[in-house]
Write a protein that holds these residues in place. Structure first.
Motif, PDB file in Angstrom:
ATOM      1  N   ASN A 158       0.781  -3.429   6.516  1.00 42.11           N
ATOM      2  CA  ASN A 158       1.545  -2.181   6.600  1.00 42.11           C
ATOM      3  C   ASN A 158       2.271  -1.831   5.304  1.00 42.11           C
ATOM      4  N   MET A 159       1.848  -2.448   4.174  1.00 43.86           N
ATOM      5  CA  MET A 159       2.489  -2.150   2.891  1.00 43.86           C
ATOM      6  C   MET A 159       2.168  -0.733   2.459  1.00 43.86           C
ATOM      7  N   ALA A 160       3.104  -0.092   1.757  1.00 44.83           N
ATOM      8  CA  ALA A 160       2.904   1.252   1.230  1.00 44.83           C
ATOM      9  C   ALA A 160       3.038   1.193  -0.282  1.00 44.83           C
ATOM     10  N   LEU A 161       2.645   2.265  -0.945  1.00 42.47           N
ATOM     11  CA  LEU A 161       2.746   2.350  -2.396  1.00 42.47           C
ATOM     12  C   LEU A 161       4.209   2.199  -2.813  1.00 42.47           C
ATOM     13  N   GLY A 162       4.502   1.299  -3.750  1.00 46.12           N
ATOM     14  CA  GLY A 162       5.854   1.058  -4.227  1.00 46.12           C
ATOM     15  C   GLY A 162       6.512  -0.151  -3.566  1.00 46.12           C
ATOM     16  N   ASP A 163       5.916  -0.681  -2.475  1.00 42.24           N
ATOM     17  CA  ASP A 163       6.475  -1.865  -1.819  1.00 42.24           C
ATOM     18  C   ASP A 163       6.207  -3.098  -2.690  1.00 42.24           C
ATOM     19  N   ILE A 164       6.951  -4.136  -2.458  1.00 47.01           N
ATOM     20  CA  ILE A 164       6.805  -5.376  -3.224  1.00 47.01           C
ATOM     21  C   ILE A 164       6.526  -6.502  -2.234  1.00 47.01           C
ATOM     22  N   TRP A 165       5.593  -7.375  -2.617  1.00 50.73           N
ATOM     23  CA  TRP A 165       5.277  -8.514  -1.759  1.00 50.73           C
ATOM     24  C   TRP A 165       5.473  -9.787  -2.568  1.00 50.73           C
ATOM     25  N   LEU A 166       6.283 -10.691  -2.061  1.00 56.29           N
ATOM     26  CA  LEU A 166       6.489 -12.001  -2.665  1.00 56.29           C
ATOM     27  C   LEU A 166       5.730 -13.013  -1.825  1.00 56.29           C
ATOM     28  N   SER A 167       4.596 -13.394  -2.284  1.00 58.95           N
ATOM     29  CA  SER A 167       3.741 -14.305  -1.543  1.00 58.95           C
ATOM     30  C   SER A 167       4.222 -15.735  -1.697  1.00 58.95           C
ATOM     31  N   THR A 168       4.034 -16.497  -0.620  1.00 62.63           N
ATOM     32  CA  THR A 168       4.333 -17.921  -0.704  1.00 62.63           C
ATOM     33  C   THR A 168       3.139 -18.675  -1.245  1.00 62.63           C
ATOM     34  N   GLY A 169       2.035 -18.001  -1.374  1.00 58.02           N
ATOM     35  CA  GLY A 169       0.835 -18.629  -1.919  1.00 58.02           C
ATOM     36  C   GLY A 169       0.096 -19.396  -0.849  1.00 58.02           C
ATOM     37  N   ALA A 170      -1.100 -19.787  -1.196  1.00 53.47           N
ATOM     38  CA  ALA A 170      -1.915 -20.497  -0.192  1.00 53.47           C
ATOM     39  C   ALA A 170      -2.137 -21.923  -0.633  1.00 53.47           C
TER      40      ALA A 170
END
Length: 170
Positions: A158-170
């Motif tokens: 559900n991310m939109a343009l301008g959102d930020i995602w901080l992944s924990t990584g895999a």
């Protein structure tokens, strides 16, 4: 009688002209000195008040230590005090010039406002960054302008343009 010192001279034969009259004169001088000294006061001594000429009269015109005065006894004191306020006194609100009107422009303690009553608040809140903890990746997107998606190994759907995602990584 003051003691008069005598100048002694040796006789031609080496002796001194000591006579009973001279010895009596010396003895009298010693006795006179002794009597004069006996008539003097010790260096540390006291006197009764009556022994000091004029002292009683002089002290009669002085005040005792620790004495007090009525306010009327102090020239001008009652008048000066009349212009002062008592400690711990208070005033009614009406007695303070301008206080009622000044307080009329203030709000009560504990009052509230709706969001619309505060200029620019809705816009400021809309522009804030919302925080979403990502667990599954399908979390709903809040209505904020920008969203910080935190965590998860898969990008949120559900991310939109301008959102930020901080992944924990895999």
């Amino acid at each position: 009688m003051a003691f008069a010192q005598k100048t002694w001279q040796n006789l031609e034969a080496g002796g001194t002209p000591i006579s009973a009259a001279e010895l009596n004169r010396i003895e009298q001088g010693i006795e006179d000195n002794d009597n004069a000294i006996a008539g003097k006061a010790n260096a540390s001594h006291t006197h009764a008040q009556s022994d000091v000429t004029g002292l009683t009269t002089a002290l009669a015109g002085k005040s005792n230590t620790g004495h007090t005065h009525a306010t009327a006894d102090v020239t001008g004191l009652d008048t000066a005090l009349a212009g002062k306020s008592n400690t711990g006194h208070g005033h009614a609100q009406s007695e303070v010039i301008g206080l009622t009107s000044a307080l009329g422009g203030k709000s009560d303690v504990g009052h509230t406002h709706s969001q619309a009553d505060v200029s620019g608040l809705a816009m400021a809140l809309d522009g804030r960054l919302a925080w979403v903890d990502v667990v599954t990746g399908d979390e709903p997107r809040p209505s904020a302008t920008r969203v910080l998606w935190n965590g998860g190994a898969t990008q949120p759907t559900n991310m939109a343009l301008g959102d930020i995602w901080l992944s924990t990584g895999a």
